[in-house]
Design a protein around this motif. Structure first.
Motif, PDB file in Angstrom:
ATOM      1  N   LEU A 265     -21.484 -56.630 -38.431  1.00 55.33           N
ATOM      2  CA  LEU A 265     -19.919 -56.804 -38.483  1.00 55.33           C
ATOM      3  C   LEU A 265     -19.418 -55.343 -38.403  1.00 55.33           C
ATOM      4  N   PHE A 266     -20.311 -54.360 -38.817  1.00 57.03           N
ATOM      5  CA  PHE A 266     -19.666 -52.824 -38.914  1.00 57.03           C
ATOM      6  C   PHE A 266     -19.585 -52.546 -37.553  1.00 57.03           C
ATOM      7  N   ILE A 267     -20.386 -52.837 -36.708  1.00 54.74           N
ATOM      8  CA  ILE A 267     -20.052 -52.393 -35.262  1.00 54.74           C
ATOM      9  C   ILE A 267     -18.998 -53.070 -34.676  1.00 54.74           C
ATOM     10  N   GLN A 268     -18.772 -54.356 -34.890  1.00 59.00           N
ATOM     11  CA  GLN A 268     -17.743 -55.070 -34.223  1.00 59.00           C
ATOM     12  C   GLN A 268     -16.325 -54.581 -34.850  1.00 59.00           C
ATOM     13  N   THR A 269     -16.301 -54.380 -36.063  1.00 59.81           N
ATOM     14  CA  THR A 269     -14.973 -53.837 -36.751  1.00 59.81           C
ATOM     15  C   THR A 269     -14.647 -52.238 -36.144  1.00 59.81           C
ATOM     16  N   THR A 270     -15.820 -51.494 -35.924  1.00 58.02           N
ATOM     17  CA  THR A 270     -15.570 -50.121 -35.360  1.00 58.02           C
ATOM     18  C   THR A 270     -15.070 -50.238 -33.940  1.00 58.02           C
ATOM     19  N   LEU A 271     -15.434 -51.342 -33.176  1.00 59.92           N
ATOM     20  CA  LEU A 271     -14.760 -51.468 -31.819  1.00 59.92           C
ATOM     21  C   LEU A 271     -13.468 -52.014 -31.990  1.00 59.92           C
ATOM     22  N   ALA A 272     -13.126 -52.940 -32.820  1.00 63.55           N
ATOM     23  CA  ALA A 272     -11.838 -53.481 -33.159  1.00 63.55           C
ATOM     24  C   ALA A 272     -10.772 -52.469 -33.714  1.00 63.55           C
ATOM     25  N   ALA A 273     -11.247 -51.524 -34.830  1.00 62.99           N
ATOM     26  CA  ALA A 273     -10.323 -50.647 -35.233  1.00 62.99           C
ATOM     27  C   ALA A 273     -10.083 -49.433 -33.875  1.00 62.99           C
ATOM     28  N   TYR A 274     -10.885 -49.495 -33.227  1.00 61.03           N
ATOM     29  CA  TYR A 274     -10.528 -48.453 -31.971  1.00 61.03           C
ATOM     30  C   TYR A 274      -9.676 -49.336 -31.031  1.00 61.03           C
ATOM     31  N   ALA A 275      -9.989 -50.515 -30.797  1.00 58.69           N
ATOM     32  CA  ALA A 275      -8.615 -51.238 -29.987  1.00 58.69           C
ATOM     33  C   ALA A 275      -7.319 -51.159 -30.447  1.00 58.69           C
ATOM     34  N   LYS A 279      -2.429 -47.821 -27.726  1.00 61.42           N
ATOM     35  CA  LYS A 279      -1.129 -48.361 -27.349  1.00 61.42           C
ATOM     36  C   LYS A 279      -1.601 -49.089 -26.202  1.00 61.42           C
ATOM     37  N   ARG A 280      -2.475 -49.117 -25.529  1.00 62.42           N
ATOM     38  CA  ARG A 280      -2.396 -50.025 -24.265  1.00 62.42           C
ATOM     39  C   ARG A 280      -3.765 -50.670 -24.215  1.00 62.42           C
ATOM     40  N   PRO A 281      -4.028 -51.820 -23.463  1.00 56.75           N
ATOM     41  CA  PRO A 281      -5.106 -52.607 -23.449  1.00 56.75           C
ATOM     42  C   PRO A 281      -6.362 -52.044 -23.526  1.00 56.75           C
ATOM     43  N   LEU A 282      -7.419 -52.573 -24.056  1.00 59.25           N
ATOM     44  CA  LEU A 282      -8.782 -52.047 -23.929  1.00 59.25           C
ATOM     45  C   LEU A 282      -9.709 -53.115 -23.006  1.00 59.25           C
ATOM     46  N   GLY A 283      -9.978 -52.750 -21.813  1.00 61.61           N
ATOM     47  CA  GLY A 283     -10.493 -53.838 -20.949  1.00 61.61           C
ATOM     48  C   GLY A 283      -9.442 -54.951 -20.781  1.00 61.61           C
ATOM     49  N   SER A 284      -9.982 -56.120 -20.894  1.00 61.20           N
ATOM     50  CA  SER A 284      -9.016 -57.398 -21.076  1.00 61.20           C
ATOM     51  C   SER A 284      -8.270 -57.569 -22.270  1.00 61.20           C
ATOM     52  N   PHE A 285      -8.609 -56.923 -23.341  1.00 60.71           N
ATOM     53  CA  PHE A 285      -8.092 -57.191 -24.682  1.00 60.71           C
ATOM     54  C   PHE A 285      -6.716 -56.129 -24.970  1.00 60.71           C
ATOM     55  N   HIS A 289      -0.668 -57.218 -27.923  1.00 60.11           N
ATOM     56  CA  HIS A 289      -0.198 -58.715 -27.685  1.00 60.11           C
ATOM     57  C   HIS A 289      -0.949 -59.521 -28.912  1.00 60.11           C
ATOM     58  N   TYR A 290      -2.244 -59.164 -29.441  1.00 61.00           N
ATOM     59  CA  TYR A 290      -2.597 -60.003 -30.214  1.00 61.00           C
ATOM     60  C   TYR A 290      -2.117 -60.086 -31.549  1.00 61.00           C
ATOM     61  N   ARG A 291      -1.515 -58.809 -31.789  1.00 65.25           N
ATOM     62  CA  ARG A 291      -0.797 -58.567 -33.408  1.00 65.25           C
ATOM     63  C   ARG A 291       0.446 -59.407 -33.284  1.00 65.25           C
TER      64      ARG A 291
END
Length: 384
Positions: A265-275, A279-285, A289-291
Protein backbone atom coordinates in the motif's frame (compact mmCIF):
# COMPACT_ATOMS: atom_id res chain seq x y z
CA UNK A 1 -39.08 -11.33 -9.97
CA UNK A 2 -35.34 -11.89 -9.68
CA UNK A 3 -33.19 -9.50 -7.69
CA UNK A 4 -31.62 -8.11 -10.83
CA UNK A 5 -35.02 -7.55 -12.42
CA UNK A 6 -36.73 -5.91 -9.45
CA UNK A 7 -34.07 -3.45 -8.41
CA UNK A 8 -33.01 -2.49 -11.92
CA UNK A 9 -36.64 -1.86 -12.83
CA UNK A 10 -36.74 1.06 -10.39
CA UNK A 11 -35.97 4.32 -12.19
CA UNK A 12 -33.34 6.42 -10.36
CA UNK A 13 -34.55 9.91 -9.43
CA UNK A 14 -32.35 13.00 -9.50
CA UNK A 15 -34.81 14.91 -7.26
CA UNK A 16 -33.90 14.22 -3.64
CA UNK A 17 -36.73 16.33 -2.18
CA UNK A 18 -39.12 14.46 -4.48
CA UNK A 19 -38.54 11.35 -2.37
CA UNK A 20 -40.85 12.86 0.25
CA UNK A 21 -43.82 12.57 -2.13
CA UNK A 22 -46.38 9.78 -2.01
CA UNK A 23 -45.52 6.87 -4.27
CA UNK A 24 -41.78 7.56 -4.35
CA UNK A 25 -40.96 4.18 -2.74
CA UNK A 26 -41.72 0.65 -3.95
CA UNK A 27 -42.19 -2.24 -1.49
CA UNK A 28 -39.65 -5.04 -1.70
CA UNK A 29 -40.95 -8.41 -2.90
CA UNK A 30 -42.24 -10.43 0.07
CA UNK A 31 -39.71 -13.25 -0.40
CA UNK A 32 -36.69 -10.95 -0.19
CA UNK A 33 -34.31 -10.94 2.76
CA UNK A 34 -33.11 -8.00 4.84
CA UNK A 35 -29.63 -8.04 6.34
CA UNK A 36 -28.15 -5.69 8.89
CA UNK A 37 -24.95 -5.30 10.84
CA UNK A 38 -23.60 -2.98 13.51
CA UNK A 39 -20.75 -2.65 15.98
CA UNK A 40 -21.34 -3.50 19.64
CA UNK A 41 -20.26 -0.66 21.97
CA UNK A 42 -19.33 1.64 19.10
CA UNK A 43 -19.60 4.55 21.56
CA UNK A 44 -16.50 3.28 23.37
CA UNK A 45 -14.56 3.18 20.10
CA UNK A 46 -15.74 6.69 19.25
CA UNK A 47 -14.67 7.95 22.68
CA UNK A 48 -11.20 6.50 22.08
CA UNK A 49 -10.91 8.33 18.74
CA UNK A 50 -11.45 5.32 16.48
CA UNK A 51 -14.43 6.56 14.46
CA UNK A 52 -12.53 6.08 11.21
CA UNK A 53 -12.27 2.40 12.13
CA UNK A 54 -15.97 2.35 13.04
CA UNK A 55 -16.96 3.88 9.69
CA UNK A 56 -14.69 1.53 7.76
CA UNK A 57 -16.06 -1.60 9.41
CA UNK A 58 -19.59 -0.25 8.90
CA UNK A 59 -18.88 0.15 5.18
CA UNK A 60 -17.18 -3.25 5.02
CA UNK A 61 -20.62 -4.87 5.07
CA UNK A 62 -21.47 -3.14 1.80
CA UNK A 63 -18.08 -3.79 0.18
CA UNK A 64 -18.20 -7.47 1.09
CA UNK A 65 -21.72 -7.87 -0.33
CA UNK A 66 -20.83 -6.00 -3.54
CA UNK A 67 -17.94 -8.39 -4.11
CA UNK A 68 -19.86 -11.49 -3.05
CA UNK A 69 -22.69 -10.71 -5.48
CA UNK A 70 -20.19 -10.11 -8.31
CA UNK A 71 -21.86 -7.06 -9.81
CA UNK A 72 -25.52 -7.93 -9.19
CA UNK A 73 -27.13 -4.65 -8.05
CA UNK A 74 -28.82 -4.60 -4.65
CA UNK A 75 -30.16 -1.90 -2.32
CA UNK A 76 -28.01 -0.93 0.67
CA UNK A 77 -27.60 1.96 3.08
CA UNK A 78 -24.63 3.02 5.22
CA UNK A 79 -25.39 3.98 8.81
CA UNK A 80 -22.06 5.02 10.36
CA UNK A 81 -21.38 2.09 12.70
CA UNK A 82 -23.11 -0.42 10.46
CA UNK A 83 -25.18 -0.95 7.35
CA UNK A 84 -28.37 -2.57 6.08
CA UNK A 85 -29.19 -4.18 2.74
CA UNK A 86 -31.72 -6.37 0.98
CA UNK A 87 -31.30 -9.29 -1.43
CA UNK A 88 -33.53 -11.66 -3.35
CA UNK A 89 -34.10 -15.20 -2.02
CA UNK A 90 -31.63 -16.62 -4.54
CA UNK A 91 -28.85 -14.73 -2.74
CA UNK A 92 -29.86 -15.47 0.87
CA UNK A 93 -27.11 -18.07 1.37
CA UNK A 94 -24.48 -15.69 0.00
CA UNK A 95 -25.67 -12.96 2.36
CA UNK A 96 -25.63 -15.30 5.35
CA UNK A 97 -22.13 -16.56 4.57
CA UNK A 98 -20.83 -13.02 4.01
CA UNK A 99 -22.25 -11.74 7.30
CA UNK A 100 -20.85 -14.74 9.17
CA UNK A 101 -17.36 -14.18 7.75
CA UNK A 102 -17.52 -10.46 8.47
CA UNK A 103 -18.26 -11.16 12.13
CA UNK A 104 -15.28 -13.50 12.47
CA UNK A 105 -13.01 -11.13 10.55
CA UNK A 106 -13.92 -8.07 12.66
CA UNK A 107 -13.22 -10.03 15.83
CA UNK A 108 -9.92 -11.50 14.64
CA UNK A 109 -8.53 -8.40 12.92
CA UNK A 110 -9.81 -5.61 15.18
CA UNK A 111 -11.08 -7.31 18.36
CA UNK A 112 -14.46 -5.74 17.56
CA UNK A 113 -17.80 -7.46 18.15
CA UNK A 114 -19.96 -7.10 15.05
CA UNK A 115 -23.63 -8.00 15.31
CA UNK A 116 -25.41 -9.41 12.25
CA UNK A 117 -28.94 -10.50 11.41
CA UNK A 118 -30.81 -11.76 8.34
CA UNK A 119 -34.61 -12.03 8.14
CA UNK A 120 -37.39 -12.25 5.55
CA UNK A 121 -39.40 -9.21 4.49
CA UNK A 122 -42.56 -11.26 5.11
CA UNK A 123 -41.72 -11.38 8.83
CA UNK A 124 -41.39 -7.59 8.94
CA UNK A 125 -44.74 -7.16 7.20
CA UNK A 126 -46.33 -9.49 9.75
CA UNK A 127 -45.38 -6.84 12.32
CA UNK A 128 -47.38 -4.20 10.40
CA UNK A 129 -44.28 -2.54 8.97
CA UNK A 130 -42.72 -2.50 5.52
CA UNK A 131 -39.44 -2.21 3.66
CA UNK A 132 -39.87 0.00 0.62
CA UNK A 133 -37.05 1.24 -1.58
CA UNK A 134 -36.26 4.00 -4.07
CA UNK A 135 -33.15 4.84 -6.07
CA UNK A 136 -31.60 8.30 -5.84
CA UNK A 137 -29.09 9.15 -8.56
CA UNK A 138 -26.35 11.38 -7.19
CA UNK A 139 -24.75 11.54 -10.64
CA UNK A 140 -25.08 9.98 -14.07
CA UNK A 141 -22.79 7.18 -12.90
CA UNK A 142 -23.93 6.32 -9.37
CA UNK A 143 -27.10 5.98 -7.34
CA UNK A 144 -27.98 4.97 -3.79
CA UNK A 145 -30.92 3.08 -2.35
CA UNK A 146 -33.29 4.99 -0.09
CA UNK A 147 -35.49 3.10 2.40
CA UNK A 148 -38.86 3.78 4.02
CA UNK A 149 -41.56 1.88 5.89
CA UNK A 150 -40.02 1.37 9.32
CA UNK A 151 -38.89 -2.17 8.59
CA UNK A 152 -35.14 -1.56 8.70
CA UNK A 153 -35.37 0.14 12.09
CA UNK A 154 -37.41 -2.78 13.44
CA UNK A 155 -34.92 -5.30 12.04
CA UNK A 156 -32.02 -3.45 13.68
CA UNK A 157 -33.83 -3.42 17.03
CA UNK A 158 -34.41 -7.17 16.77
CA UNK A 159 -30.75 -7.69 15.91
CA UNK A 160 -29.68 -5.82 19.05
CA UNK A 161 -31.97 -8.11 21.08
CA UNK A 162 -30.35 -11.18 19.53
CA UNK A 163 -33.09 -11.96 17.03
CA UNK A 164 -32.43 -13.49 13.59
CA UNK A 165 -28.74 -13.71 14.45
CA UNK A 166 -26.17 -14.82 11.89
CA UNK A 167 -23.45 -16.52 14.00
CA UNK A 168 -19.75 -15.93 13.28
CA UNK A 169 -18.20 -18.35 10.83
CA UNK A 170 -15.76 -20.91 12.29
CA UNK A 171 -12.25 -20.41 10.89
CA UNK A 172 -13.44 -18.60 7.75
CA UNK A 173 -11.57 -17.16 4.83
CA UNK A 174 -11.52 -13.35 5.22
CA UNK A 175 -14.28 -11.55 3.32
CA UNK A 176 -13.37 -9.98 -0.01
CA UNK A 177 -13.19 -6.24 0.72
CA UNK A 178 -11.60 -5.20 -2.57
CA UNK A 179 -12.28 -1.53 -3.27
CA UNK A 180 -12.85 -0.43 0.33
CA UNK A 181 -10.44 2.36 1.23
CA UNK A 182 -9.96 5.22 3.67
CA UNK A 183 -7.06 7.29 2.32
CA UNK A 184 -8.45 10.82 2.44
CA UNK A 185 -7.89 13.31 5.21
CA UNK A 186 -10.82 14.41 7.33
CA UNK A 187 -12.68 17.41 5.90
CA UNK A 188 -12.79 20.57 8.05
CA UNK A 189 -16.02 22.55 8.21
CA UNK A 190 -15.87 25.62 5.98
CA UNK A 191 -19.05 27.32 7.18
CA UNK A 192 -18.93 26.83 10.94
CA UNK A 193 -19.65 23.18 11.81
CA UNK A 194 -20.48 19.73 10.48
CA UNK A 195 -23.99 18.83 11.62
CA UNK A 196 -25.19 15.22 11.71
CA UNK A 197 -28.98 14.99 11.55
CA UNK A 198 -31.09 11.88 12.20
CA UNK A 199 -34.89 12.25 12.01
CA UNK A 200 -37.47 9.46 12.15
CA UNK A 201 -41.27 9.52 12.09
CA UNK A 202 -43.03 8.26 15.19
CA UNK A 203 -45.43 5.32 14.60
CA UNK A 204 -48.51 7.55 14.87
CA UNK A 205 -47.27 10.16 12.39
CA UNK A 206 -48.83 10.21 8.95
CA UNK A 207 -46.75 10.12 5.79
CA UNK A 208 -47.93 13.66 5.12
CA UNK A 209 -46.74 14.83 8.54
CA UNK A 210 -43.26 13.44 8.04
CA UNK A 211 -43.03 14.66 4.45
CA UNK A 212 -43.70 18.19 5.72
CA UNK A 213 -40.95 17.91 8.35
CA UNK A 214 -38.41 16.49 5.89
CA UNK A 215 -39.36 19.09 3.30
CA UNK A 216 -38.88 21.95 5.76
CA UNK A 217 -35.42 20.68 6.75
CA UNK A 218 -34.37 20.15 3.14
CA UNK A 219 -35.60 23.64 2.25
CA UNK A 220 -33.33 24.96 5.01
CA UNK A 221 -30.38 22.96 3.64
CA UNK A 222 -31.13 24.15 0.11
CA UNK A 223 -30.32 27.70 1.22
CA UNK A 224 -26.76 26.62 1.98
CA UNK A 225 -24.00 26.66 -0.59
CA UNK A 226 -24.27 23.39 -2.59
CA UNK A 227 -27.11 22.25 -0.29
CA UNK A 228 -24.70 21.97 2.64
CA UNK A 229 -22.43 19.44 0.89
CA UNK A 230 -19.54 18.92 3.34
CA UNK A 231 -16.97 17.93 0.70
CA UNK A 232 -15.39 20.91 -1.10
CA UNK A 233 -15.79 21.08 -4.87
CA UNK A 234 -12.13 20.19 -5.38
CA UNK A 235 -12.51 17.11 -3.18
CA UNK A 236 -10.90 16.24 0.16
CA UNK A 237 -7.20 16.74 0.77
CA UNK A 238 -4.68 13.91 0.60
CA UNK A 239 -1.55 13.69 2.71
CA UNK A 240 1.35 11.27 2.42
CA UNK A 241 1.52 8.77 3.89
CA UNK A 242 -2.28 8.71 4.28
CA UNK A 243 -3.58 8.57 7.87
CA UNK A 244 -5.56 5.40 7.18
CA UNK A 245 -2.68 3.34 5.77
CA UNK A 246 -2.54 0.79 8.60
CA UNK A 247 -6.32 0.57 8.73
CA UNK A 248 -6.55 -0.06 4.98
CA UNK A 249 -3.80 -2.66 5.23
CA UNK A 250 -5.83 -4.53 7.84
CA UNK A 251 -9.04 -4.50 5.83
CA UNK A 252 -7.40 -5.48 2.53
CA UNK A 253 -4.67 -7.91 3.51
CA UNK A 254 -6.72 -11.11 3.37
CA UNK A 255 -4.22 -13.80 4.36
CA UNK A 256 -1.20 -11.63 3.53
CA UNK A 257 1.12 -10.64 6.39
CA UNK A 258 0.24 -7.15 7.65
CA UNK A 259 3.75 -5.74 7.20
CA UNK A 260 3.85 -6.94 3.58
CA UNK A 261 0.43 -5.46 2.82
CA UNK A 262 1.50 -2.14 4.36
CA UNK A 263 4.57 -2.13 2.11
CA UNK A 264 2.38 -2.79 -0.94
CA UNK A 265 0.00 0.00 0.00
CA UNK A 266 2.89 2.38 0.66
CA UNK A 267 4.01 1.94 -2.94
CA UNK A 268 0.45 2.31 -4.25
CA UNK A 269 -0.22 5.45 -2.22
CA UNK A 270 3.11 6.95 -3.31
CA UNK A 271 1.92 6.67 -6.91
CA UNK A 272 -1.54 7.94 -5.93
CA UNK A 273 -0.05 10.97 -4.16
CA UNK A 274 1.99 11.79 -7.25
CA UNK A 275 -1.04 11.43 -9.53
CA UNK A 276 -3.23 13.56 -7.25
CA UNK A 277 -0.60 16.30 -7.08
CA UNK A 278 -0.56 16.74 -10.87
CA UNK A 279 -2.84 19.14 -12.73
CA UNK A 280 -3.03 16.90 -15.78
CA UNK A 281 -3.73 13.16 -16.30
CA UNK A 282 -1.12 10.56 -15.50
CA UNK A 283 -1.45 8.07 -18.32
CA UNK A 284 -5.15 7.16 -18.54
CA UNK A 285 -5.87 8.28 -14.95
CA UNK A 286 -7.23 11.80 -14.56
CA UNK A 287 -6.97 12.65 -10.86
CA UNK A 288 -8.92 15.90 -11.20
CA UNK A 289 -11.82 14.07 -12.85
CA UNK A 290 -11.70 11.41 -10.14
CA UNK A 291 -11.94 14.08 -7.43
CA UNK A 292 -14.91 15.70 -9.16
CA UNK A 293 -16.70 12.35 -9.35
CA UNK A 294 -15.94 11.67 -5.69
CA UNK A 295 -17.74 14.89 -4.78
CA UNK A 296 -20.64 14.17 -7.14
CA UNK A 297 -21.08 10.62 -5.82
CA UNK A 298 -20.92 11.45 -2.10
CA UNK A 299 -23.93 10.32 -0.01
CA UNK A 300 -24.20 13.23 2.42
CA UNK A 301 -28.01 12.91 2.52
CA UNK A 302 -30.25 9.85 2.53
CA UNK A 303 -33.60 8.41 3.52
CA UNK A 304 -33.09 5.47 5.87
CA UNK A 305 -36.48 4.90 7.54
CA UNK A 306 -36.27 8.62 8.12
CA UNK A 307 -33.97 11.43 7.03
CA UNK A 308 -30.21 11.53 7.58
CA UNK A 309 -28.00 14.48 6.66
CA UNK A 310 -24.38 15.49 7.10
CA UNK A 311 -24.29 19.25 6.55
CA UNK A 312 -21.58 21.89 6.49
CA UNK A 313 -23.50 24.82 7.94
CA UNK A 314 -23.28 27.91 10.20
CA UNK A 315 -24.64 27.83 13.76
CA UNK A 316 -27.73 29.79 12.68
CA UNK A 317 -28.85 27.00 10.35
CA UNK A 318 -28.24 24.44 13.10
CA UNK A 319 -30.49 26.50 15.36
CA UNK A 320 -33.17 26.82 12.67
CA UNK A 321 -33.15 23.06 12.04
CA UNK A 322 -33.33 22.44 15.78
CA UNK A 323 -36.44 24.62 16.06
CA UNK A 324 -38.15 22.72 13.22
CA UNK A 325 -37.36 19.41 14.91
CA UNK A 326 -38.38 20.53 18.39
CA UNK A 327 -41.73 21.66 17.01
CA UNK A 328 -42.17 18.30 15.23
CA UNK A 329 -41.27 16.37 18.39
CA UNK A 330 -43.65 18.44 20.51
CA UNK A 331 -46.45 17.76 18.01
CA UNK A 332 -45.72 14.05 18.29
CA UNK A 333 -44.73 13.65 14.65
CA UNK A 334 -41.01 12.85 14.82
CA UNK A 335 -38.06 11.90 16.98
CA UNK A 336 -34.60 13.24 16.25
CA UNK A 337 -30.96 13.50 17.26
CA UNK A 338 -28.28 16.03 16.31
CA UNK A 339 -24.53 15.93 16.71
CA UNK A 340 -22.07 18.62 15.72
CA UNK A 341 -18.35 18.37 15.08
CA UNK A 342 -15.54 20.23 13.35
CA UNK A 343 -14.86 17.78 10.53
CA UNK A 344 -16.47 15.28 8.18
CA UNK A 345 -15.13 11.88 7.19
CA UNK A 346 -15.29 10.03 3.87
CA UNK A 347 -15.11 6.25 3.41
CA UNK A 348 -14.85 4.94 -0.14
CA UNK A 349 -15.70 1.87 -2.17
CA UNK A 350 -13.84 2.11 -5.46
CA UNK A 351 -14.07 -0.99 -7.69
CA UNK A 352 -11.89 0.81 -10.25
CA UNK A 353 -10.41 4.32 -10.41
CA UNK A 354 -10.91 4.14 -14.17
CA UNK A 355 -14.72 4.08 -13.85
CA UNK A 356 -17.08 6.73 -12.47
CA UNK A 357 -19.36 4.45 -10.42
CA UNK A 358 -17.33 4.59 -7.19
CA UNK A 359 -19.34 5.43 -4.04
CA UNK A 360 -18.37 7.54 -1.04
CA UNK A 361 -20.02 7.49 2.38
CA UNK A 362 -19.98 10.78 4.29
CA UNK A 363 -20.29 11.05 8.07
CA UNK A 364 -19.25 13.36 10.86
CA UNK A 365 -15.68 12.70 11.98
CA UNK A 366 -16.34 12.50 15.73
CA UNK A 367 -19.37 10.28 16.01
CA UNK A 368 -21.67 11.56 13.29
CA UNK A 369 -24.78 9.49 12.74
CA UNK A 370 -23.96 7.13 15.61
CA UNK A 371 -23.86 9.94 18.16
CA UNK A 372 -26.96 11.61 16.70
CA UNK A 373 -28.87 8.32 16.97
CA UNK A 374 -27.71 7.89 20.57
CA UNK A 375 -29.00 11.36 21.42
CA UNK A 376 -32.32 10.51 19.80
CA UNK A 377 -32.55 7.34 21.92
CA UNK A 378 -31.59 9.27 25.08
CA UNK A 379 -34.33 11.80 24.35
CA UNK A 380 -36.83 8.96 23.97
CA UNK A 381 -35.92 7.64 27.43
CA UNK A 382 -36.22 11.11 28.95
CA UNK A 383 -39.71 11.68 27.57
CA UNK A 384 -40.98 8.14 28.15
Amino acid sequence: MTQDGFYQSLSPSRDFAGLTRAGAFTPLPRDWMVGCCDIVNSTDLIASGRYKTVNTIGASVIAAMINALQGVPFPYVFGGDGASFAVGPEHADIARDTLARLRSWASAEFDIDLRAALLPVSWIRAEGLDVAVARYAVSEAADYAMFAGGGLNWAERQMKLGGFEVPPAPLPDPPDLTGLSCRWNTIPARNGLILSVVVQPVPTASAKDFAKIAGDILAMADQLQRNGHPVPEEGPSFSFPPPGLTLEAKISRGKTALILRKAQLFIQTTLAAYALSRKRPLGSFDAQHYRRMLVANADFRKFDDGLKLTLDCPPQVRDDITRILEKAATAGHARYGLHEQDEALVTCIVPSVMRDDHVHFIDGASGGYTQAALRMAASDRTTA
